[in-house]
Motif scaffolding. Structure first.
Motif, PDB file in Angstrom:
ATOM      1  N   LEU A  17       0.660  -1.022  -0.058  1.00  0.00           N
ATOM      2  CA  LEU A  17      -0.139  -0.002  -0.056  1.00  0.00           C
ATOM      3  C   LEU A  17       0.920   1.298   0.213  1.00  0.00           C
ATOM      4  N   VAL A  18       2.005   1.102   0.676  1.00  0.00           N
ATOM      5  CA  VAL A  18       2.884   2.387   0.785  1.00  0.00           C
ATOM      6  C   VAL A  18       3.348   2.654  -0.484  1.00  0.00           C
ATOM      7  N   LEU A  19       4.104   1.655  -1.374  1.00  0.00           N
ATOM      8  CA  LEU A  19       4.491   1.709  -2.524  1.00  0.00           C
ATOM      9  C   LEU A  19       3.462   2.100  -3.526  1.00  0.00           C
ATOM     10  N   ASN A  20       2.155   1.678  -3.439  1.00  0.00           N
ATOM     11  CA  ASN A  20       0.959   2.410  -4.337  1.00  0.00           C
ATOM     12  C   ASN A  20       0.806   3.800  -3.830  1.00  0.00           C
ATOM     13  N   VAL A  21       0.998   4.124  -2.861  1.00  0.00           N
ATOM     14  CA  VAL A  21       0.694   5.844  -2.626  1.00  0.00           C
ATOM     15  C   VAL A  21       1.768   6.570  -3.062  1.00  0.00           C
ATOM     16  N   VAL A  22       3.253   6.000  -2.919  1.00  0.00           N
ATOM     17  CA  VAL A  22       4.345   6.624  -3.495  1.00  0.00           C
ATOM     18  C   VAL A  22       4.281   6.943  -4.869  1.00  0.00           C
ATOM     19  N   THR A  23       3.984   5.779  -5.685  1.00  0.00           N
ATOM     20  CA  THR A  23       3.955   5.697  -6.991  1.00  0.00           C
ATOM     21  C   THR A  23       2.731   6.485  -7.897  1.00  0.00           C
ATOM     22  N   LEU A  24       1.571   6.476  -6.936  1.00  0.00           N
ATOM     23  CA  LEU A  24       0.250   7.223  -7.356  1.00  0.00           C
ATOM     24  C   LEU A  24       1.087   8.785  -7.393  1.00  0.00           C
ATOM     25  N   SER A  25       1.492   9.130  -6.243  1.00  0.00           N
ATOM     26  CA  SER A  25       1.913  10.454  -6.215  1.00  0.00           C
ATOM     27  C   SER A  25       3.055  11.018  -7.166  1.00  0.00           C
ATOM     28  N   VAL A  26       3.962   9.950  -7.620  1.00  0.00           N
ATOM     29  CA  VAL A  26       5.061  10.409  -8.436  1.00  0.00           C
ATOM     30  C   VAL A  26       4.244  10.447  -9.737  1.00  0.00           C
ATOM     31  N   SER A  27       3.232   9.711 -10.057  1.00  0.00           N
ATOM     32  CA  SER A  27       2.554   9.838 -11.428  1.00  0.00           C
ATOM     33  C   SER A  27       1.682  11.297 -11.590  1.00  0.00           C
ATOM     34  N   ILE A  28       1.132  11.674 -10.553  1.00  0.00           N
ATOM     35  CA  ILE A  28       0.501  12.939 -10.216  1.00  0.00           C
ATOM     36  C   ILE A  28       1.491  14.209 -10.389  1.00  0.00           C
ATOM     37  N   VAL A  41      -7.666  13.641 -13.372  1.00  0.00           N
ATOM     38  CA  VAL A  41      -6.677  13.304 -12.944  1.00  0.00           C
ATOM     39  C   VAL A  41      -6.478  13.279 -11.325  1.00  0.00           C
ATOM     40  N   LEU A  42      -7.067  14.497 -10.880  1.00  0.00           N
ATOM     41  CA  LEU A  42      -7.039  14.815  -9.488  1.00  0.00           C
ATOM     42  C   LEU A  42      -8.019  13.891  -8.727  1.00  0.00           C
ATOM     43  N   THR A  43      -9.185  13.577  -9.564  1.00  0.00           N
ATOM     44  CA  THR A  43     -10.287  12.739  -9.213  1.00  0.00           C
ATOM     45  C   THR A  43      -9.873  11.446  -8.977  1.00  0.00           C
ATOM     46  N   TRP A  44      -9.210  11.101  -9.880  1.00  0.00           N
ATOM     47  CA  TRP A  44      -8.549   9.357 -10.137  1.00  0.00           C
ATOM     48  C   TRP A  44      -7.668   9.500  -8.857  1.00  0.00           C
ATOM     49  N   TYR A  45      -6.861  10.521  -8.592  1.00  0.00           N
ATOM     50  CA  TYR A  45      -5.757  10.387  -7.707  1.00  0.00           C
ATOM     51  C   TYR A  45      -6.557  10.139  -6.259  1.00  0.00           C
ATOM     52  N   ALA A  46      -7.374  10.994  -5.987  1.00  0.00           N
ATOM     53  CA  ALA A  46      -8.253  10.696  -4.735  1.00  0.00           C
ATOM     54  C   ALA A  46      -9.012   9.494  -4.659  1.00  0.00           C
ATOM     55  N   LEU A  47      -9.544   8.853  -5.621  1.00  0.00           N
ATOM     56  CA  LEU A  47     -10.144   7.644  -5.744  1.00  0.00           C
ATOM     57  C   LEU A  47      -9.135   6.715  -5.187  1.00  0.00           C
ATOM     58  N   ILE A  81     -10.616  -8.859  -3.765  1.00  0.00           N
ATOM     59  CA  ILE A  81     -11.551  -7.814  -4.534  1.00  0.00           C
ATOM     60  C   ILE A  81     -10.826  -6.299  -4.323  1.00  0.00           C
ATOM     61  N   GLY A  82     -10.163  -6.289  -3.097  1.00  0.00           N
ATOM     62  CA  GLY A  82      -9.547  -4.959  -3.097  1.00  0.00           C
ATOM     63  C   GLY A  82      -8.662  -4.595  -3.889  1.00  0.00           C
ATOM     64  N   ALA A  83      -7.441  -5.758  -4.369  1.00  0.00           N
ATOM     65  CA  ALA A  83      -6.703  -5.529  -5.288  1.00  0.00           C
ATOM     66  C   ALA A  83      -7.106  -5.588  -6.518  1.00  0.00           C
ATOM     67  N   LEU A  84      -8.150  -5.981  -7.027  1.00  0.00           N
ATOM     68  CA  LEU A  84      -8.872  -5.952  -8.078  1.00  0.00           C
ATOM     69  C   LEU A  84      -9.270  -4.207  -8.223  1.00  0.00           C
ATOM     70  N   ALA A  85      -9.788  -3.690  -7.193  1.00  0.00           N
ATOM     71  CA  ALA A  85     -10.380  -2.402  -7.237  1.00  0.00           C
ATOM     72  C   ALA A  85      -9.133  -1.321  -7.472  1.00  0.00           C
ATOM     73  N   LEU A  86      -8.080  -1.787  -6.847  1.00  0.00           N
ATOM     74  CA  LEU A  86      -6.837  -0.897  -7.043  1.00  0.00           C
ATOM     75  C   LEU A  86      -6.227  -1.104  -8.447  1.00  0.00           C
ATOM     76  N   GLY A  87      -6.183  -2.251  -8.990  1.00  0.00           N
ATOM     77  CA  GLY A  87      -5.785  -2.479 -10.380  1.00  0.00           C
ATOM     78  C   GLY A  87      -6.494  -1.852 -11.153  1.00  0.00           C
ATOM     79  N   ALA A  88      -7.602  -1.937 -11.017  1.00  0.00           N
ATOM     80  CA  ALA A  88      -8.787  -1.321 -12.109  1.00  0.00           C
ATOM     81  C   ALA A  88      -8.546   0.208 -12.363  1.00  0.00           C
ATOM     82  N   THR A  89      -8.335   0.665 -10.835  1.00  0.00           N
ATOM     83  CA  THR A  89      -8.138   2.101 -10.952  1.00  0.00           C
ATOM     84  C   THR A  89      -6.879   2.566 -11.671  1.00  0.00           C
ATOM     85  N   TRP A  90      -5.647   1.810 -11.397  1.00  0.00           N
ATOM     86  CA  TRP A  90      -4.573   2.178 -12.179  1.00  0.00           C
ATOM     87  C   TRP A  90      -4.822   2.026 -13.609  1.00  0.00           C
ATOM     88  N   ALA A  91      -5.566   0.808 -14.121  1.00  0.00           N
ATOM     89  CA  ALA A  91      -5.814   1.010 -15.498  1.00  0.00           C
ATOM     90  C   ALA A  91      -6.759   2.050 -16.068  1.00  0.00           C
TER      91      ALA A  91
END
Length: 656
Positions: A17-28, A41-47, A81-91
């Motif tokens: 989860l920490v790595l996902n937060v870091v990479t999301l922030s880097v992407s933004i 993009v900001l809405t996507w980041y918040a989601l 299900i949680g992993a699928l939700a986060l993966g779909a968000t990245w997609a």
């Protein structure tokens, strides 16, 4: 295994989860630098951050409720299900970035997303669905965007991306399989180690009890059967060397089964413990006391005076058995029967000694009980005789070596023949004459009662068919049936089968039963009714020795009463017997029953019986039982009609 997969996910969940937060922030940050960080993009980041926070909260909730351990399958589903939700968000990211150029200005996003997907597959090897739920949506989104540009180099990279998806799936499945195998091996090794530890502990704990369990009866604490046999053989071997005696006592508890049945097995067990304690308090000279099983106990007495000490022990135990035993707030006077045998007086080895003591015990139980019986050689001879009789009985029935002899019944006034009684006889080639009680008891022991009675009934039917040719057309043949046979098989069915086979009318046979059968209607009532309805004549044998019910005598329509021989012997000199017989005759006349007396041996007794009103008699005065082949001559000599006598003799001459 499911718990191990959950544990593997939990171990890396926080860092993921920490790595996902870091990479999301880097992407933004990258998109902001490129001037593309708009509201979408900001809405996507918040989601995405919301999903990460939710996953973290769900993990804490599952941990707090213990579901990770108690419901691992459900936990894996929720985490997937949680992993699928986060993966779909990245997609979704490539689709909200305007003019997404995966191999151009947005190549950094391509690398970040592809790296996150690949890292998920590499890191999460314990449970394939979770890793693929996260990575496959990302990779499919990138592949579609690349191919959708329809430029050669993007299409080629997109196809490579598709190939990567296949490789990731296969790799994930293989990795999970390896994880499962390693976990199985680890659990098997742990289980084996635990099992060996427990087994070793059990062995150490039980080792101290093995000797006692091998040698002691768990209920009473006395020696058990196994130790008893070893000790008996050892004592006899020692007695051979030292020229001493070994005496064996076997005790049997009287009415123990009834205590078990009425009070329960726990009460029976308590009683056995008290008896064991009483034996131990009486036999204090070092003799071995053992429980052989059930309600049977044994005492081995060894030494030069073993036989005398064994007798003293038996007498003391029998005397003590007269006192009540108290147990479980109950008390009872429990009698014991004792059998005694000694080496070398009665047996040469341990097995024979035990058999001799058993035979002595059986003889004690057969008598008055509550007594001591010492082995007698006659017991062995009787046991061997009984064994031979039981062994040869079926063969004798089948071969015709065993069959019926017949004793005539005559009118006391006219001496006219009125009937015959069939009596079983067997001349054994080795043992000689076998008495009827021995035959009947052996048949019951080896379950041949029906075959035996059917054999005698068949002989009776053959005689019935011959009698008209001998000038006897109105006589019957009596057949004895033991009351116990009614409980073993259907006597009525057997008789119907035999009479039908020989074509004999049932009325030609008379079925003699003892008063016991009439006194116990539950035992014979239905079958006696069937025989009566079929036309068989019924007679009560040994009348006066039991407890006949007058109601049954009337209800069953009994035809005859046979007065027992004990009332007939010396009746001419016994006024008491004369009065008893007169009363029985009066009873028979009142019920319209014919009176038959058996055991008539003197003319004086016959005259008195005739004067008392007895109509029919049988006994040695008239004839002894004889085989069927001897009847013709006897009938010819004893028929009162001289004409019939001449006819019968003429028939013999013509046949000759």
């Amino acid at each position: 295994m499911l718990q191990a997969q959950v544990a593997d996910i939990v171990e890396g969940h926080r860092s993921t989860l920490v790595l996902n937060v870091v990479t999301l922030s880097v992407s933004i940050a990258i998109l902001h630098i490129q001037g593309q960080a708009g509201w979408a993009v900001l809405t996507w980041y918040a989601l995405a951050l919301a999903i990460i926070v939710t996953r973290s909260g769900v993990m804490r909730s599952l941990t707090r409720r213990g579901m990770l351990v108690e419901a691992p399958r459900t936990s894996l589903t929720i985490l997937s299900i949680g992993a699928l939700a986060l993966g779909a968000t990245w997609a979704v990211l490539p689709w909200i970035v305007s003019d997404f150029e995966p191999l151009g200005q947005h190549a950094s996003l391509l690398l970040i997303m592809g790296g996150m997907a690949a890292g998920s597959v590499i890191k999460q090897i314990g449970y394939t669905p979770l890793a693929l739920n996260y990575s496959i949506p990302i990779l499919i989104s990138l592949m579609v965007n690349l191919v959708g540009l329809w430029r050669l180099h993007e299409v080629l990279v997109g196809l490579c991306m598709g190939l990567m998806i296949v490789v990731f799936i296969r790799r994930s499945v293989w990795a999970e399989r390896m994880f499962v195998s390693s976990q199985v091996a680890r659990h098997e090794a742990t289980a084996l180690a635990d099992s060996l530890t427990r087994a070793n502990s059990d062995i150490l704990r039980q080792n101290s009890r093995l000797e006692a369990l091998a040698n002691r009866d768990t209920l009473t604490g006395l020696a058990n059967r196994v130790f008893f046999h070893g000790r008996l053989a050892g004592d006899i071997a020692r007695a051979v060397v030292l020229d001493e005696q070994v005496a064996l006592l076997i005790f049997d508890v009287e009415r123990f089964q009834s205590i078990n049945d009425t009070l329960g097995h726990s009460a029976g067990d308590g009683l056995l413990r008290e008896i064991a304690a009483r034996l131990s308090s009486i036999v204090e000279d070092g003799s071995l006391i053992a429980r052989l099983g059930g309600d049977e106990f044994a005492v081995i007495v060894a030494g030069s005076d073993a036989l005398e000490r064994a007798r003293a022990h038996a007498a003391a135990v029998l005397e003590a058995s007269r006192q009540p035993i108290h147990w479980h707030q109950r008390q009872a006077v429990v009698g014991l029967s004792v059998g005694l045998a000694a080496y070398p007086d009665h047996a040469d080895n341990a097995e024979e000694l035990l058999a001799c003591a058993d035979m002595a015990l059986y003889d004690a139980k057969r008598g008055d009980r509550r007594q001591l019986r010492e082995f007698d050689p006659d017991l062995r001879r009787n046991a061997e005789r009984k064994r031979i009789i039981e062994q040869d009985l079926e063969r004798a029935i089948d071969a015709g070596a065993l069959g019926a002899w017949f004793q005539p019944q005559v009118d006391l006034v006219t001496r006219r023949i009125t009937g015959f009684e069939a009596l079983v006889r067997w001349q054994h080639p080795q043992l000689g004459f076998i008495s009827p009680p021995e035959i009947v008891n052996a048949a019951r022991a080896v379950h041949l009662s029906e075959q035996l009675t059917a054999r005698v009934a068949g002989d009776a039917c053959r005689l019935v068919r011959r009698l008209p040719a001998l000038g006897l057309t109105d006589v019957t043949v009596a057949l004895n049936v033991s009351p116990r046979e009614f409980a073993l098989y259907s006597v009525a069915c057997m008789l119907q089968r035999v009479t039908a086979e020989y074509g004999v009318e049932p009325s030609a046979l008379e079925i003699e039963i003892t008063e016991e059968a009439i006194f116990d209607p539950a035992l014979a009532d239905q079958q006696l009714k069937r025989m009566e309805e079929a036309g068989y004549k019924l007679a009560v044998d040994d009348f006066g020795m039991g407890h006949s019910s007058l109601a049954y005598l009337i209800g069953l329509k009994v035809d005859r009463l046979k007065i027992d021989r004990s009332f007939v012997q010396d009746v001419a000199r016994s006024e008491t017997n004369q009065k008893l017989i007169a009363a029985m005759v009066s009873l028979g006349q009142s019920l319209s029953l014919e009176i038959v007396v058996e055991g008539v041996e003197t003319p004086e007794d016959a005259a008195i019986l005739a004067r008392l009103g007895c109509g029919t008699a049988q006994g040695y005065l008239f004839a002894r039982p004889m085989p069927s082949s001897a009847l013709e001559g006897w009938i010819a000599d004893h028929q009162p009609s001289s004409d019939l006598k001449r006819k019968t003799k003429a028939k013999h001459l013509s046949v000759a």
